[in-house]
Every structure is written in structure tokens, then in C-alpha cells.
Scaffold this motif. Structure first.
Motif, PDB file in Angstrom:
ATOM      1  N   ASN A  94      -5.062   3.959   7.807  1.00 36.69           N
ATOM      2  CA  ASN A  94      -4.623   3.994   6.411  1.00 36.69           C
ATOM      3  C   ASN A  94      -5.402   3.020   5.529  1.00 36.69           C
ATOM      4  OD1 ASN A  94      -2.602   5.934   7.077  1.00 36.69           O
ATOM      5  ND2 ASN A  94      -1.362   4.271   7.914  1.00 36.69           N
ATOM      6  N   VAL A  95      -6.694   3.040   5.719  1.00 36.03           N
ATOM      7  CA  VAL A  95      -7.593   2.183   4.959  1.00 36.03           C
ATOM      8  C   VAL A  95      -8.167   2.997   3.799  1.00 36.03           C
ATOM      9  CG1 VAL A  95      -9.792   0.939   5.081  1.00 36.03           C
ATOM     10  CG2 VAL A  95      -8.198   0.838   7.007  1.00 36.03           C
ATOM     11  N   ASN A  96      -8.110   2.455   2.597  1.00 37.02           N
ATOM     12  CA  ASN A  96      -8.705   3.141   1.450  1.00 37.02           C
ATOM     13  C   ASN A  96     -10.195   2.844   1.365  1.00 37.02           C
ATOM     14  OD1 ASN A  96      -5.736   2.091   0.378  1.00 37.02           O
ATOM     15  ND2 ASN A  96      -6.179   4.212  -0.116  1.00 37.02           N
ATOM     16  N   THR A  97     -10.517   1.563   1.498  1.00 40.74           N
ATOM     17  CA  THR A  97     -11.914   1.153   1.366  1.00 40.74           C
ATOM     18  C   THR A  97     -12.305   0.284   2.542  1.00 40.74           C
ATOM     19  OG1 THR A  97     -11.545   1.035  -1.016  1.00 40.74           O
ATOM     20  CG2 THR A  97     -13.555   0.019  -0.194  1.00 40.74           C
ATOM     21  N   GLY A 130       0.792  -1.226   0.000  1.00 40.01           N
ATOM     22  CA  GLY A 130       0.000   0.000   0.000  1.00 40.01           C
ATOM     23  C   GLY A 130       0.828   1.283   0.000  1.00 40.01           C
ATOM     24  N   TRP A 131       2.136   1.125  -0.131  1.00 41.14           N
ATOM     25  CA  TRP A 131       3.039   2.290  -0.132  1.00 41.14           C
ATOM     26  C   TRP A 131       2.811   3.131  -1.376  1.00 41.14           C
ATOM     27  CZ3 TRP A 131       5.673   4.540   3.485  1.00 41.14           C
ATOM     28  CH2 TRP A 131       6.783   5.338   3.215  1.00 41.14           C
ATOM     29  N   ASN A 132       2.885   4.441  -1.253  1.00 41.26           N
ATOM     30  CA  ASN A 132       2.675   5.287  -2.426  1.00 41.26           C
ATOM     31  C   ASN A 132       3.550   6.531  -2.384  1.00 41.26           C
ATOM     32  OD1 ASN A 132       1.416   7.208  -0.739  1.00 41.26           O
ATOM     33  ND2 ASN A 132      -0.553   6.173  -0.980  1.00 41.26           N
ATOM     34  N   GLN A 153     -12.390  -7.523  -6.649  1.00 43.42           N
ATOM     35  CA  GLN A 153     -10.964  -7.377  -6.971  1.00 43.42           C
ATOM     36  C   GLN A 153     -10.581  -5.934  -7.252  1.00 43.42           C
ATOM     37  OE1 GLN A 153      -8.719  -9.541  -6.612  1.00 43.42           O
ATOM     38  NE2 GLN A 153      -9.966 -11.401  -6.362  1.00 43.42           N
ATOM     39  N   ALA A 154     -11.494  -5.197  -7.845  1.00 43.46           N
ATOM     40  CA  ALA A 154     -11.214  -3.817  -8.253  1.00 43.46           C
ATOM     41  C   ALA A 154     -10.805  -2.923  -7.089  1.00 43.46           C
ATOM     42  CB  ALA A 154     -12.445  -3.238  -8.945  1.00 43.46           C
ATOM     43  N   TYR A 155     -11.155  -3.294  -5.868  1.00 52.94           N
ATOM     44  CA  TYR A 155     -10.850  -2.430  -4.719  1.00 52.94           C
ATOM     45  C   TYR A 155      -9.427  -2.622  -4.199  1.00 52.94           C
ATOM     46  CZ  TYR A 155     -15.832  -1.525  -4.699  1.00 52.94           C
ATOM     47  OH  TYR A 155     -17.098  -1.145  -5.063  1.00 52.94           O
ATOM     48  N   PHE A 156      -8.710  -3.623  -4.681  1.00 57.09           N
ATOM     49  CA  PHE A 156      -7.398  -3.899  -4.119  1.00 57.09           C
ATOM     50  C   PHE A 156      -6.273  -3.129  -4.799  1.00 57.09           C
ATOM     51  CE2 PHE A 156     -10.191  -6.932  -2.246  1.00 57.09           C
ATOM     52  CZ  PHE A 156      -9.772  -6.923  -0.936  1.00 57.09           C
ATOM     53  N   HIS A 157      -5.854  -3.492  -5.979  1.00 55.51           N
ATOM     54  CA  HIS A 157      -4.800  -2.753  -6.691  1.00 55.51           C
ATOM     55  C   HIS A 157      -3.820  -2.032  -5.779  1.00 55.51           C
ATOM     56  CE1 HIS A 157      -6.444  -3.700 -10.481  1.00 55.51           C
ATOM     57  NE2 HIS A 157      -7.581  -3.058 -10.293  1.00 55.51           N
ATOM     58  N   ASN A 158      -3.083  -2.749  -4.983  1.00 56.16           N
ATOM     59  CA  ASN A 158      -2.102  -2.165  -4.065  1.00 56.16           C
ATOM     60  C   ASN A 158      -2.720  -1.190  -3.062  1.00 56.16           C
ATOM     61  OD1 ASN A 158      -0.161  -3.682  -5.270  1.00 56.16           O
ATOM     62  ND2 ASN A 158       0.753  -2.001  -6.436  1.00 56.16           N
ATOM     63  N   GLU A 159      -3.979  -1.363  -2.777  1.00 52.90           N
ATOM     64  CA  GLU A 159      -4.612  -0.518  -1.770  1.00 52.90           C
ATOM     65  C   GLU A 159      -5.056  -1.358  -0.578  1.00 52.90           C
ATOM     66  OE1 GLU A 159      -7.543   2.175  -3.279  1.00 52.90           O
ATOM     67  OE2 GLU A 159      -5.940   3.506  -3.959  1.00 52.90           O
ATOM     68  N   THR A 196      -1.855 -10.821  -5.150  1.00 52.88           N
ATOM     69  CA  THR A 196      -1.976  -9.947  -6.313  1.00 52.88           C
ATOM     70  C   THR A 196      -1.648  -8.495  -5.982  1.00 52.88           C
ATOM     71  OG1 THR A 196      -4.296  -9.917  -5.707  1.00 52.88           O
ATOM     72  CG2 THR A 196      -3.674 -11.294  -7.581  1.00 52.88           C
ATOM     73  N   GLY A 197      -1.202  -8.218  -4.762  1.00 53.17           N
ATOM     74  CA  GLY A 197      -0.909  -6.845  -4.334  1.00 53.17           C
ATOM     75  C   GLY A 197      -2.124  -6.266  -3.641  1.00 53.17           C
ATOM     76  N   GLY A 198      -1.853  -5.399  -2.665  1.00 49.87           N
ATOM     77  CA  GLY A 198      -2.941  -4.852  -1.864  1.00 49.87           C
ATOM     78  C   GLY A 198      -3.067  -5.641  -0.579  1.00 49.87           C
ATOM     79  N   VAL A 199      -3.682  -5.044   0.427  1.00 45.80           N
ATOM     80  CA  VAL A 199      -3.813  -5.748   1.698  1.00 45.80           C
ATOM     81  C   VAL A 199      -5.253  -5.727   2.190  1.00 45.80           C
ATOM     82  CG1 VAL A 199      -1.442  -5.162   2.372  1.00 45.80           C
ATOM     83  CG2 VAL A 199      -3.334  -3.766   3.188  1.00 45.80           C
ATOM     84  N   ILE A 200      -5.537  -6.715   3.023  1.00 44.78           N
ATOM     85  CA  ILE A 200      -6.867  -6.834   3.575  1.00 44.78           C
ATOM     86  C   ILE A 200      -6.707  -6.862   5.093  1.00 44.78           C
ATOM     87  CG2 ILE A 200      -6.859  -9.373   3.438  1.00 44.78           C
ATOM     88  CD1 ILE A 200      -9.748  -9.163   2.502  1.00 44.78           C
ATOM     89  N   ILE A 201      -7.540  -6.129   5.807  1.00 41.80           N
ATOM     90  CA  ILE A 201      -7.491  -6.166   7.271  1.00 41.80           C
ATOM     91  C   ILE A 201      -8.753  -6.853   7.757  1.00 41.80           C
ATOM     92  CG2 ILE A 201      -7.348  -4.820   9.407  1.00 41.80           C
ATOM     93  CD1 ILE A 201      -5.895  -2.624   7.861  1.00 41.80           C
TER      94      ILE A 201
END
Ligand SMILES: Nc1nc2c(ncn2[C@@H]2O[C@H](COP(=O)(O)OP(=O)(O)OP(=O)(O)O)[C@@H](O)[C@H]2O)c(=O)[nH]1
Ligand SMILES: [Mg+2]
Ligand SMILES: [Zn+2]
Length: 350
Positions: free
Chosen positions: A111-114, A7-9, A188-194, A245-250
Motif C-alpha cells: 500500500n505504498v503510493n510513492t 493513509g486511510w481513504n 513534502q508534496a509526496y506525503f499529504h496523508n499518503e 504533518t500526516g502521511g507515513v514513511i516506510i
């Protein structure tokens, strides 16, 4: 592993630059133990403690690292250990009031996007609870997405979706079933390294969904109670998990008690419909409890406004006002405590 997958940017990278120049490394908190933190770094997992200076300078729970935080580290990789010196500023923070009577903030995730608000389409389905979760989400700075899980158990999905739409204007809604493998691809669309955090009551299927997205049975899952469809509080820790596939889930434990923590602006966001109606009351300070020309009462009578939704609004407002009063007292005490610490340290130096 690339740090971007965690999730680094670019923005974070800029904030980190001065620390980097001093030789520090970066990591992300994935799990919180009593006094230790599990931290994910580009070079793997480390067990970290906060530095003495950090502890000394921290005044409240909010200052300490939480799951999802980016932390500035000095590492001892051979030992698998690290020391946390700073927490980078959080771009979002999901808090609630700790269970019980204390007025203390508990940080659920940062630091949660969604945020996926998971609700099962069985007897545990509850629109009022969802209203609360939405309110917390707006306040957190993360974007809410509603997941209606266990679609295979529901006879009339359309009806449920309509109910949800009426309290969640403009929020994406996904109907899914892990059992029947439906509706999952769209997530899947919500992850993309987020970063996506899963919230919802116990037994809603958060860990089942985590395993599904991860592609392996990492999280423990347990049958719910058969009498009332409530869960058994299977997950006990918040944990940040990296997807291949990249991205994290909490994944988080289902909360027994969902009490609000400051939610002023978001209150208007979630209850826009009610606040709009209230603007048509004859008196500007109308309490909507019997004054002449009250637009709220009229709207309830005509069925335009659901009375239960209005009750829920009133209840949430009372809760917030109460919390505000209690927090003020706490802040005063904390300030006293801080000065005590400072005076002590000055004395010590002398
Ligand atoms: N029928 C059906 N059952 C499901 C589905 N998804 C999950 N379940 C079941 O629901 C039960 C609870 O699932 P969990 O994933 O443990 O729920 P949780 O939200 O993680 O619960 P806590 O960890 O207690 O907060 C398990 O028995 C799952 O098999 C689904 O799509 N359909
Ligand atoms: Mg769970
Ligand atoms: Zn009124």
C-alpha cells in the motif's frame, strides 16, 4: 490521531464496511516481529497476532500481513493487544525474491503510493542498480521517484542527473543533501496523508532522510565504510512511521541482494527504448546476436544504445525467465500442500 493520517481513504473505507458492520476495527501494520505485528490504530499502538483461522487458511507468505497492510482487528485495548482476522486487498505491493537460493517472495512493503529510490552521489552511485529498482517499482504499483542524496559530496551533479535521466524516462528526480539542507522542501508534496517507502542500498541515507522528514532523530544512522562508500546495514527492520504533518514513511534496510520477483509488463516499461529499437530488426524473432539487419547491433555500434544498458536488459530478462521456471515448480508443490491440509481437516471433522 486520525486514521486518514495513516493513509486511510474512501476506497479502503468501502472495502472495510462489511467488517465494520460486524464490529471489527481497522489498523495498519507498522512493524513485523517473529509472529507478532505492531499495528497502528486510531486509538494507538497495539500488539497483534493472527487468528487461528487466518493461519489455517493461509497458504503462502503472500497471504500473511506485511508492513503497510491494513488489517481487520478485534481489539483488547486495556491489554494493548489485538487479533488480526483479515488483510484488506493491497493496492500496491513491493516484492523481491528472498536472499539466497529459495524461490520465495519477500514482501518489502504494501500500500505504498510513492517509492523514493535513494541513491547516494558518492562512489556507491550505480545506474545499473537503479535500473533494477525502477523495474521493481513499476511492478509494485507504486510511483517511483528518484532521490539523489548526499549532493554535497558530488562535484558534477548535472552529469549524474543526465545519466539517471537516460535510464529513467519521465521519472521525477530530486537532488538533495541533508547535510546542507538542500532540495528537501520539494519532498513534502509526496506525503499529504499518503505512503512513501524508502528503498536503496545500505548507507544511501534513507534513515537520515526519514529523521529529517520526521523532525527528530528516531532512526539509528551510522557512518559508512571509508574504503568503498558502502553502508553497514544499520537499519535491520522495515518500519512504518507516521509523520506529524500526516502521511507515513516506510524506512527499509538496505538490501544486500536485489533479486527480481515477476516483472513482465514493467520490463517493457523500463526498457521501452530497447524494445522500440528491436522492432526494426529484420527478423521478428531476432536474438540480436549477429543476425543480418539487426537494429540493436546497429544502435550499439552507432552509440545510440549504450551497450551496458543492453547487457543489463539481457541479464534481467534471463533472471526473470529462470525465476518463472522455478516458481512454477514451487506453485505445484504449494497446491499439493494445500490439498493435504484440506483432506486432513475433512478427516478431522469426520
Ligand atoms: N555528506 C553527507 N552525508 C550524509 C547525508 N545523508 C546521510 N549521510 C550520511 O550517510 C551515512 C549513512 O546514512 P544512513 O541514513 O544510516 O543510511 P541508510 O540508507 O539508512 O543505511 P542502512 O540503514 O544501512 O540501509 C551516515 O553517516 C549519514 O550521516 C548527506 O546529505 N550528506
Ligand atoms: Mg537505515
Ligand atoms: Zn536484432
Amino acid at each position: 490521531m486520525h486514521i486518514e493520517q495513516l493513509g486511510w481513504n474512501q476506497q479502503l473505507s468501502e472495502v472495510f464496511t462489511p467488517y465494520k458492520e460486524q464490529g471489527f476495527s481497522i489498523g495498519r501494520v507498522s512493524l513485523e516481529h517473529k509472529r507478532m505485528y505492531r499495528v497502528l490504530t486510531e486509538k494507538g499502538e497495539l500488539l497483534a497476532e493472527i487468528s487461528g483461522k487466518f493461519r489455517f487458511e493461509s497458504n503462502s507468505r503472500e497471504d500473511y500481513p506485511a508492513v503497510g497492510d491494513w488489517v481487520v482487528l478485534s481489539t483488547r485495548e486495556e491489554e494493548g493487544k489485538a487479533t488480526i482476522h483479515h488483510v484488506l486487498p493491497r493496492f500496491s505491493k513491493f516484492s523481491r525474491k528472498v536472499a539466497g537460493n529459495q524461490t520465495e517472495e519477500q514482501i518489502v512493503a504494501t500500500n505504498v503510493n510513492t517509492v523514493f529510490l535513494v541513491n547516494a552521489l558518492n562512489n556507491d552511485f550505480n545506474v545499473r542498480r537503479l535500473e533494477r529498482y525502477l523495474l521493481m517499482s513499476w511492478e509494485s504499483g507504486a510511483n517511483p521517484v528518484i532521490i539523489l542524496s548526499k549532493a554535497d559530496l558530488c562535484e558534477d551533479v548535472e552529469k549524474r542527473v543526465k545519466e539517471v535521466e537516460s535510464v529513467a524516462l519521465g521519472v521525477p528526480i530530486h537532488v538533495v543533501s541533508v547535510k546542507e539542507q538542500t532540495g528537501l522542501d520539494a519532498l513534502q508534496a509526496y506525503f499529504h496523508n499518503e505512503t512513501v517507502a524508502l528503498l536503496g542500498s545500505s548507507g544511501a541515507g534513507k534513515s537520515t532522510l526519514t529523521n529529517q522528514l520526521l523532525g527528530l532523530e528516531k532512526q539509528v544512522v551510522q557512518e559508512i565504510r571509508t574504503d568503498d562508500d558502502k553502508g553497514k546495514h544499520t537499519t535491520t527492520h522495515r518500519e512504518l512511521i507516521v509523520l506529524p504533518t500526516g502521511g507515513v514513511i516506510i524506512d527499509t534496510p538496505g538490501m544486500r541482494e536485489l533479486q527480481l520477483w515477476e516483472a513482465d509488463s514493467s520490463m517493457s516499461h523500463s526498457f521501452q527504448d530497447i524494445e522500440e529499437i528491436a522492432q526494426h530488426c529484420r527478423f521478428r524473432d531476432c536474438s540480436h546476436s549477429g543476425e543480418p539487419g539487426c537494429a540493436i547491433q546497429t544502435a550499439i555500434e552507432s552509440g545510440e544504445l549504450d551497450e551496458k544498458r543492453y547487457q543489463s536488459y539481457v541479464k534481467l530478462q534471463k533472471e526473470l525467465a529462470y525465476l518463472e521456471r522455478k516458481t512454477e515448480i514451487r506453485a505445484q508443490l504449494a497446491e499439493k500442500e494445500k490439498w493435504k491440509k484440506i483432506t486432513k481437516s475433512v478427516r478431522h471433522r469426520r
